[in-house]
Write a protein that holds these residues in place. Sequence first.
Motif, PDB file in Angstrom:
ATOM      1  N   LEU A 153      15.882  55.008 -12.736  1.00 36.87           N
ATOM      2  CA  LEU A 153      15.193  55.133 -13.689  1.00 36.87           C
ATOM      3  C   LEU A 153      14.185  53.770 -13.795  1.00 36.87           C
ATOM      4  CD1 LEU A 153      13.189  56.369 -16.100  1.00 36.87           C
ATOM      5  CD2 LEU A 153      14.949  55.571 -17.601  1.00 36.87           C
ATOM      6  N   THR A 154      14.915  52.617 -13.898  1.00 35.60           N
ATOM      7  CA  THR A 154      14.220  51.141 -14.099  1.00 35.60           C
ATOM      8  C   THR A 154      13.739  50.858 -12.711  1.00 35.60           C
ATOM      9  OG1 THR A 154      16.417  50.343 -13.721  1.00 35.60           O
ATOM     10  CG2 THR A 154      15.553  50.490 -15.996  1.00 35.60           C
ATOM     11  N   PHE A 155      14.115  51.319 -11.621  1.00 40.31           N
ATOM     12  CA  PHE A 155      13.522  51.011 -10.412  1.00 40.31           C
ATOM     13  C   PHE A 155      12.212  51.727 -10.157  1.00 40.31           C
ATOM     14  CE2 PHE A 155      13.548  50.489  -5.555  1.00 40.31           C
ATOM     15  CZ  PHE A 155      13.837  49.021  -5.579  1.00 40.31           C
ATOM     16  N   ASN A 156      11.986  52.720 -10.913  1.00 41.80           N
ATOM     17  CA  ASN A 156      10.735  53.483 -10.997  1.00 41.80           C
ATOM     18  C   ASN A 156       9.866  52.819 -12.157  1.00 41.80           C
ATOM     19  OD1 ASN A 156       8.512  55.512 -11.365  1.00 41.80           O
ATOM     20  ND2 ASN A 156       9.802  56.945 -10.000  1.00 41.80           N
ATOM     21  N   LYS A 157       8.682  51.686 -11.781  1.00 39.60           N
ATOM     22  CA  LYS A 157       7.980  51.213 -12.670  1.00 39.60           C
ATOM     23  C   LYS A 157       7.172  52.414 -13.670  1.00 39.60           C
ATOM     24  CE  LYS A 157       7.033  47.282 -10.037  1.00 39.60           C
ATOM     25  NZ  LYS A 157       7.791  47.654  -8.625  1.00 39.60           N
ATOM     26  N   LYS A 158       6.450  53.412 -12.872  1.00 42.70           N
ATOM     27  CA  LYS A 158       5.901  54.448 -13.584  1.00 42.70           C
ATOM     28  C   LYS A 158       6.742  55.147 -14.907  1.00 42.70           C
ATOM     29  CE  LYS A 158       5.050  58.315 -11.723  1.00 42.70           C
ATOM     30  NZ  LYS A 158       5.637  59.682 -12.723  1.00 42.70           N
ATOM     31  N   ASP A 159       7.768  55.535 -14.218  1.00 48.15           N
ATOM     32  CA  ASP A 159       8.671  56.267 -15.122  1.00 48.15           C
ATOM     33  C   ASP A 159       9.271  55.481 -16.231  1.00 48.15           C
ATOM     34  OD1 ASP A 159       8.212  58.450 -13.554  1.00 48.15           O
ATOM     35  OD2 ASP A 159      10.403  58.619 -12.716  1.00 48.15           O
ATOM     36  N   PRO A 176       3.629  48.363  -5.506  1.00 47.16           N
ATOM     37  CA  PRO A 176       4.346  49.694  -5.101  1.00 47.16           C
ATOM     38  C   PRO A 176       4.918  50.021  -6.432  1.00 47.16           C
ATOM     39  CG  PRO A 176       4.986  47.725  -3.759  1.00 47.16           C
ATOM     40  CD  PRO A 176       3.953  47.306  -4.904  1.00 47.16           C
ATOM     41  N   ASN A 177       5.194  51.497  -6.413  1.00 45.67           N
ATOM     42  CA  ASN A 177       6.078  51.880  -7.799  1.00 45.67           C
ATOM     43  C   ASN A 177       7.459  51.590  -7.677  1.00 45.67           C
ATOM     44  OD1 ASN A 177       6.236  53.286 -10.278  1.00 45.67           O
ATOM     45  ND2 ASN A 177       6.901  54.894  -9.368  1.00 45.67           N
ATOM     46  N   GLN A 178       7.932  51.595  -6.577  1.00 40.36           N
ATOM     47  CA  GLN A 178       9.594  51.079  -6.615  1.00 40.36           C
ATOM     48  C   GLN A 178       9.771  50.138  -5.402  1.00 40.36           C
ATOM     49  OE1 GLN A 178      12.031  54.858  -7.310  1.00 40.36           O
ATOM     50  NE2 GLN A 178      10.472  55.906  -6.246  1.00 40.36           N
ATOM     51  N   SER A 179       9.871  48.952  -5.668  1.00 41.89           N
ATOM     52  CA  SER A 179       9.990  47.816  -4.977  1.00 41.89           C
ATOM     53  C   SER A 179      10.446  46.572  -5.822  1.00 41.89           C
ATOM     54  CB  SER A 179       8.858  47.605  -3.752  1.00 41.89           C
ATOM     55  OG  SER A 179       8.977  46.323  -3.313  1.00 41.89           O
ATOM     56  N   GLY A 180      11.141  45.741  -5.237  1.00 39.12           N
ATOM     57  CA  GLY A 180      11.696  44.769  -6.089  1.00 39.12           C
ATOM     58  C   GLY A 180      11.095  43.474  -5.398  1.00 39.12           C
ATOM     59  N   SER A 181      11.303  42.284  -6.197  1.00 34.74           N
ATOM     60  CA  SER A 181      10.964  40.993  -6.022  1.00 34.74           C
ATOM     61  C   SER A 181       9.383  40.853  -5.640  1.00 34.74           C
ATOM     62  CB  SER A 181      11.567  40.559  -4.731  1.00 34.74           C
ATOM     63  OG  SER A 181      12.950  40.384  -4.851  1.00 34.74           O
ATOM     64  N   SER A 182       8.385  41.657  -6.301  1.00 34.21           N
ATOM     65  CA  SER A 182       6.890  41.451  -6.135  1.00 34.21           C
ATOM     66  C   SER A 182       6.651  41.873  -4.937  1.00 34.21           C
ATOM     67  CB  SER A 182       6.684  40.000  -6.666  1.00 34.21           C
ATOM     68  OG  SER A 182       6.952  39.953  -8.167  1.00 34.21           O
ATOM     69  N   LEU A 183       7.431  42.462  -4.019  1.00 32.03           N
ATOM     70  CA  LEU A 183       7.021  42.548  -2.534  1.00 32.03           C
ATOM     71  C   LEU A 183       5.518  43.634  -2.539  1.00 32.03           C
ATOM     72  CD1 LEU A 183      10.394  42.988  -0.993  1.00 32.03           C
ATOM     73  CD2 LEU A 183       8.904  41.185  -0.294  1.00 32.03           C
ATOM     74  N   GLY A 184       4.711  43.579  -1.818  1.00 30.88           N
ATOM     75  CA  GLY A 184       3.613  44.566  -1.734  1.00 30.88           C
ATOM     76  C   GLY A 184       2.570  44.354  -2.798  1.00 30.88           C
ATOM     77  N   ILE A 185       2.546  43.356  -3.746  1.00 32.78           N
ATOM     78  CA  ILE A 185       1.838  43.301  -4.622  1.00 32.78           C
ATOM     79  C   ILE A 185       0.324  42.467  -4.625  1.00 32.78           C
ATOM     80  CG2 ILE A 185       1.389  42.577  -7.217  1.00 32.78           C
ATOM     81  CD1 ILE A 185       4.082  43.098  -7.834  1.00 32.78           C
ATOM     82  N   SER A 186      -0.742  42.865  -5.110  1.00 28.97           N
ATOM     83  CA  SER A 186      -2.033  42.000  -4.708  1.00 28.97           C
ATOM     84  C   SER A 186      -2.817  42.124  -6.061  1.00 28.97           C
ATOM     85  CB  SER A 186      -2.937  42.876  -3.537  1.00 28.97           C
ATOM     86  OG  SER A 186      -2.180  43.118  -2.567  1.00 28.97           O
ATOM     87  N   LYS A 187      -3.493  41.103  -6.328  1.00 30.73           N
ATOM     88  CA  LYS A 187      -4.578  41.224  -7.143  1.00 30.73           C
ATOM     89  C   LYS A 187      -5.877  41.464  -6.717  1.00 30.73           C
ATOM     90  CE  LYS A 187      -5.923  37.773 -11.057  1.00 30.73           C
ATOM     91  NZ  LYS A 187      -5.715  36.673 -11.824  1.00 30.73           N
ATOM     92  N   VAL A 188      -6.573  42.196  -7.305  1.00 30.02           N
ATOM     93  CA  VAL A 188      -7.700  42.552  -6.665  1.00 30.02           C
ATOM     94  C   VAL A 188      -8.878  42.202  -7.666  1.00 30.02           C
ATOM     95  CG1 VAL A 188      -9.158  44.631  -6.072  1.00 30.02           C
ATOM     96  CG2 VAL A 188      -6.820  44.463  -5.384  1.00 30.02           C
ATOM     97  N   LYS A 189      -9.985  41.168  -7.232  1.00 30.40           N
ATOM     98  CA  LYS A 189     -10.983  40.835  -8.196  1.00 30.40           C
ATOM     99  C   LYS A 189     -12.354  41.565  -7.742  1.00 30.40           C
ATOM    100  CE  LYS A 189      -8.873  36.341  -8.177  1.00 30.40           C
ATOM    101  NZ  LYS A 189      -8.946  34.937  -8.110  1.00 30.40           N
TER     102      LYS A 189
END
Length: 329
Positions: free
Chosen positions: A115-121, A162-175
């Motif tokens: 459950l906790t690995f799935n951010k949305k849920d 990403p909904n299910q990924s650790g260590s902030s991998l694959g995250i972008s800030k879009v301006k």
Amino acid sequence: MSKKHVAVVMGGYSDEYKVSLKSGQLIYDSLDRDLYHVYKVVILKEEWYFLDENENKRSINKGDFSVTLDNDNVLKFDACFNIIHGTPGENGILQAYWDAIGQKYTGCDFYQSALTFNKKDTLAVLSKYGIPSAKSVYLRKGEDINVEEIIGELGLPVFVKPNQSGSSLGISKVKDKSELIAATEIAFKEDDEILIESFLDGMEVSVGVIDFKGETIVLGITEIVPTNEFFDYEAKYEGASEEITPARIDSETTKRVEEIAKRAYNSLGMSGFSRSEFILMDGIPYMLEMNTNPGFSPASILPQQAKIYGISIKDLCGNEVEKALQKRN
């Protein structure tokens, strides 16, 4: 009383395995040798193996998670200390396998882990307990992406993750809206589901919560001051952030963060180590995510918080092993 056999299980199938090996080494070094025989087990995609005192590899028997030593002696572990970040140790897969074969282990059960690995849920469940989070749009790979509609709903900037990924991998800030499609492609490389979240303009804090000697306690509130745009992989693991413990917040806000962090932990039926990330905006903590197997290398936030709280790493880790040993099979 005979010493218990404890395996520190580290590695994993994601890019986080390097961090897990460092975390595992600290736990291996810290467990009380007067109480336990301590061993290293490494789980990688290509192989699962036991390391003896000379760092020689021996295969793990996946049928019962045992290892065959010299003279055909078979070693079975009384408890496994799970310190795998990401899959399969932080998303419930390993816990479900251990449950199936009757192997005791530290940390939360497979359901809480999945459950906790799935951010949305996680955020959907916690909203029922009055814990706020950022406004978001959820997308599956292959769905049409209406950039105008998404930006109209969430504004700019946004975070794509990403909904299910650790260590902030694959995250972008879009301006700028022209960057959104490229950011979704980066996130989809990590997971088939992504979240696009509205930007919360506030202080990021990381809150360590554990159950220690029968009580849920907040180990500390750490303020994250990234030198990058946000608390990404480089900021977490390569020193590109300043981490201030305790966070520079007033006593009223501290109480509010502690209460919400504990409520999130207890509401989810958590056990073991956890580190929750929040953005504080106008004194209100907005939940980003909960990590159930956070980094535990000497430079990681949770060991730093424990030190300031006054709990030694030896006691912190020993408490986890004792709880695991008391579990019913």
